[in-house]
Design an enzyme around this catalytic site. Sequence first.
Site, mmCIF file in Angstrom:
data_model
loop_
_atom_site.group_PDB
_atom_site.id
_atom_site.type_symbol
_atom_site.label_atom_id
_atom_site.label_comp_id
_atom_site.label_asym_id
_atom_site.label_seq_id
_atom_site.Cartn_x
_atom_site.Cartn_y
_atom_site.Cartn_z
ATOM 1 N N GLY A 33 -3.445 5.077 -2.157
ATOM 2 C CA GLY A 33 -2.576 5.992 -2.877
ATOM 3 C C GLY A 33 -3.142 6.367 -4.227
ATOM 4 N N ALA A 89 3.206 1.948 -4.616
ATOM 5 C CA ALA A 89 4.459 1.904 -3.865
ATOM 6 C C ALA A 89 5.112 3.274 -3.927
ATOM 7 C CB ALA A 89 5.399 0.845 -4.428
ATOM 8 N N GLU A 115 -1.943 -2.528 4.510
ATOM 9 C CA GLU A 115 -1.575 -2.910 3.147
ATOM 10 C C GLU A 115 -0.765 -4.204 3.160
ATOM 11 O OE1 GLU A 115 -1.194 1.402 0.896
ATOM 12 O OE2 GLU A 115 0.449 0.730 2.175
#
Length: 235
Positions: A33, A89, A115
């Site tokens: 991410g 997150a 993850e």
Amino acid sequence: MKTAGGDAAAKRRAGERAAEEVEDGTVVGLGTGSTAAYAIEAIGDAVADGLEIRAIPTSFQSRQLALEVGIPLTTLDAVDRVDLAIDGADQVVDDPDATAHGTLIKGGGAAHSREKLVDAAADRFVVVADPSKLTARLDRSVPLEVLPDARTVAADRARVLGGEPTLRAAERKDGPVVTDNGNLVLDCDFGAIESPADLARDLSAIPGVLEHGLFVGLADATYVGTDDGVEIRAY
């Protein structure tokens, strides 16, 4: 770096601060991410300055970035332990009075199975986020990575649990998103989640679900980038 959603400067502060926790000789899990990418880049800079580590990427994306910045890679089955994992997150419960404090929803990048594997194996798991990811109660859709043949059955079971499942579609090709593991993703909307721990247990029991995006009791801290620094929530 381009970043999808949130404050890029805050994300950078969080990622770079978490990268400072990486010590010489350690094994580090590299999350997926935009915020985790800042941490990977900062770790790469430290490696260029002489830091000696090995890292375990959680996705094709994080693996490619780690290679680009010169981080030596390894795998879970090649190490005795993972000292630290740094990951982003999609949503983090930020309420010290709640039993779900520090619970996460992950999987926006469809990498939540790998993850969770790496994050759970780590002695310490640090979440990196900007303030837009903090919430008093989880209410984003929960991703389920499912075997292709289990899609219909898993969707039916999710509905029984009160969810509304949607097969995640690819953005730049026809058809669904396919994970690094060759599976499909069901995004299940449960509304506001009253008990993440109970829902996590029930989702794990669905046949054909490889993993879900609820991370309960795994995070040790969240590093939140702000306008002028980083705030640390320890759990």
